[in-house]
Design an enzyme around this catalytic site. Structure first.
Site, PDB file in Angstrom:
ATOM      1  N   HIS A  76      -2.374  -0.903  -3.501  1.00  0.00           N
ATOM      2  CA  HIS A  76      -3.495   0.039  -3.317  1.00  0.00           C
ATOM      3  C   HIS A  76      -3.204   1.325  -4.085  1.00  0.00           C
ATOM      4  CE1 HIS A  76      -4.610  -1.835   0.826  1.00  0.00           C
ATOM      5  NE2 HIS A  76      -5.173  -2.485  -0.178  1.00  0.00           N
ATOM      6  N   ASP A 120      -4.885  -4.230   5.588  1.00  0.00           N
ATOM      7  CA  ASP A 120      -5.289  -5.165   4.535  1.00  0.00           C
ATOM      8  C   ASP A 120      -4.195  -6.228   4.371  1.00  0.00           C
ATOM      9  OD1 ASP A 120      -6.742  -6.307   2.501  1.00  0.00           O
ATOM     10  OD2 ASP A 120      -6.338  -4.746   1.020  1.00  0.00           O
ATOM     11  N   SER A 122       0.855  -1.194   0.000  1.00  0.00           N
ATOM     12  CA  SER A 122       0.000   0.000   0.000  1.00  0.00           C
ATOM     13  C   SER A 122       0.889   1.241   0.000  1.00  0.00           C
ATOM     14  CB  SER A 122      -0.937  -0.078   1.206  1.00  0.00           C
ATOM     15  OG  SER A 122      -1.895   0.942   1.168  1.00  0.00           O
TER      16      SER A 122
END
Lengths: 223, 281
Positions: A61, A154, A34
């Site tokens: 992401h 996540d 991310s």
């Protein structure tokens, strides 16, 4: 740093390798990354050899309207192919598949890629957990899951599922990560695996691929 | 006797049960998810399993066979209804630049929006056509297999908080009007103007089991095929081929392609990036 991985691998091989069944080796690596991911991927992917015997599936992401610039610029720098995943694409070794912006990336049992516009999971689309959980189903013990830098959590649950299915967990050392929350969350969920600094990750992947290749040669009688 | 288990996938039993559940849904109720991409279907079934606290998938299958209301719950789970107005603005820009000039050559225009969900893209298309001066001579057939979403689509009511994003999509997609002129709003929601609904026909149609929808000048079916396996994609694409007039247009989602399908040779691409194709003969 390794915590308990070898013991788990031994146990797995003991269970499944009794009657000279081919020992499992890794076929794919799923990567979740991310915030800070641009640098992390730019460190890891260009260091991988063109004849890599593993496939990489990557969720980075990024905003829903992000274009494919990042993928294209990585592809130019890398010996392996880096591309945005096409739907129903057959997963091939030596290729890194990036989840397209605004789509979930899933792995089918026949080891092809599916894309989905279903709602974000944990505010993310693509979601790392969605990739990890479906890849665990498809690859079982032949899968490596990697959680790299990021500011959310996540991938933690997905990594746990990968380990439960006999796969291997790798987490970026929170101390080397640009954002440490995601690695920390993963380490909380997973009891076995490797913790590696960013610069150790590419050599580690190359080593896994080499081991897999040697095992393959051994099994087919090649030298 | 020793039974050897061939492969070491821990979820193999679970996957067999998923297959049986899908087969049961088809045999008992005629809804056919057998050729859907399995990974996505499985995720949604497992979510229902944990929400309703079933011990296992077989228990859920029993409930499915006995309880018609539960079927409806499961169908809602299995149908993906995420959509936006002017989703992928670049596509709408391409529609204006590449498709509109071709559509302008027809005396009347029939458009089929397959898998229209809650209607956001139907209204987007209606707005685009009216701005290009084509709406009056157009009929939009908007279809879905899910009656719940069709009802919502027909009502054309949207929560007000999504409108800001849709307005920005509209502008990026080449819209130059005041977007708010297309709807009436109160504090909580907006309702699309009646004039936009005039030439829209909402109908139930299942791409998996239903047939040709005739003589279309353009078919828009975006982010539907990604949920199907190759076999079902081929079936649906050949359904589209048969439903289009010669030189009719087919618009797919930006991650979908006709290239590897059996219909590939029936079309030529007129926007490679935005996946707009023209039927050859």
């Amino acid at each position: 740093m390794t915590f308990g991985a070898s013991r788990q691998k031994k146990k797995y091989m003991k269970k499944n390798n009794k009657n000279s069944v081919r020992a499992p080796f890794y076929k794919a690596i799923v990567v979740g990354v991310s915030a800070g991911g641009f640098e992390a991927l730019n460190t890891i992917l260009p260091a991988l050899p063109a004849d890599l015997t593993l496939a990489l599936l990557i969720v980075q992401h990024r905003p829903a309207d992000a274009d494919s610039y990042m993928t294209e610029s990585l592809n130019k720098k890398c010996a392996i192919t880096v591309k945005e995943a096409d739907e129903k694409e057959l997963i091939m070794p030596g290729v890194a598949y990036m989840a397209p912006a605004n789509y979930h990336m899933l792995v089918e049992l026949e080891r092809t890629i599916s894309l989905s516009t279903s709602p974000p999971v944990g505010y993310s689309r693509p979601s790392i957990n969605v990739l990890f959980e479906t890849a665990a189903d498809a690859y079982g013990a032949e899968l490596v899951g990697m959680v790299l830098t990021g500011a959310n959590s996540d991938g933690a649950h997905g990594l746990k599922v990968i380990v439960e299915h006999g796969g291997l967990a790798v987490v970026e050392d929170p101390e080397s990560a640009a954002e440490k929350n995601m690695p920390l969350a993963a380490l909380k969920c997973v009891k076995r695996g490797h913790v590696l600094r960013l610069e150790q990750i590419a050599p580690f992947i190359s080593k896994l691929a080499l081991e897999a290749e040697q095992r393959e040669n051994f099994n087919t009688g090649k030298t | 006797m020793v039974i050897s288990v061939k492969k070491s996938r821990p979820t193999e039993g679970e996957d067999i049960e998923i297959g049986l559940l899908i087969e049961a849904l088809y045999q008992r109720y005629g809804y056919d998810f057998r050729d859907y991409s399995r990974a996505s279907v499985k995720r949604r079934i497992m979510r229902r399993l944990s929400l309703d606290g079933f011990a296992n998938i077989s228990q859920m299958q029993h409930r499915l066979l006995e309880d018609a209301e539960f079927v409806d719950t499961l169908l809602q789970d299995l149908s993906i209804n995420t959509t936006e107005m002017f989703r992928d603005p670049d596509f709408y820009m391409a529609l204006r630049k590449k498709a509109v000039p071709l559509l302008k050559t027809y005396p009347s225009i029939k458009i089929w929006l397959a898998g229209c969900s809650t209607g956001e893209e139907v209204y987007s298309t209606a707005i685009l056509l009216s701005e290009e001066g084509l709406y009056k001579k157009s009929i939009i057939y908007a279809t879905d297999f899910n009656d719940h979403v069709l009802k919502k689509a027909k009502a054309g009511i949207l929560p007000i908080e999504v409108m800001r994003g849709f307005t920005s999509n509209y502008q990026q997609g080449g819209g130059e009007e005041e977007f708010s002129k297309y709807y009436i709003s109160d504090k909580r929601s907006v309702i699309m103007r009646g004039a936009l609904k005039k030439n829209i026909v909402f109908a139930n149609h299942n791409l998996v089991t239903d047939g040709v929808f005739g003589e279309m000048n353009m078919i828009v079916c975006r982010n539907v095929l990604i949920y199907f396996n190759r076999r079902l994609q081929n079936r649906v694409l050949s359904l589209f081929t048969e439903s289009l007039v010669r030189k009719g247009l087919l618009c797919l989602g930006s991650k979908e392609t006709i290239d590897f399908s059996e219909s590939a040779h029936d079309f030529r691409s007129i926007s490679a990036k935005e996946k707009i194709y023209e039927k050859k003969q």
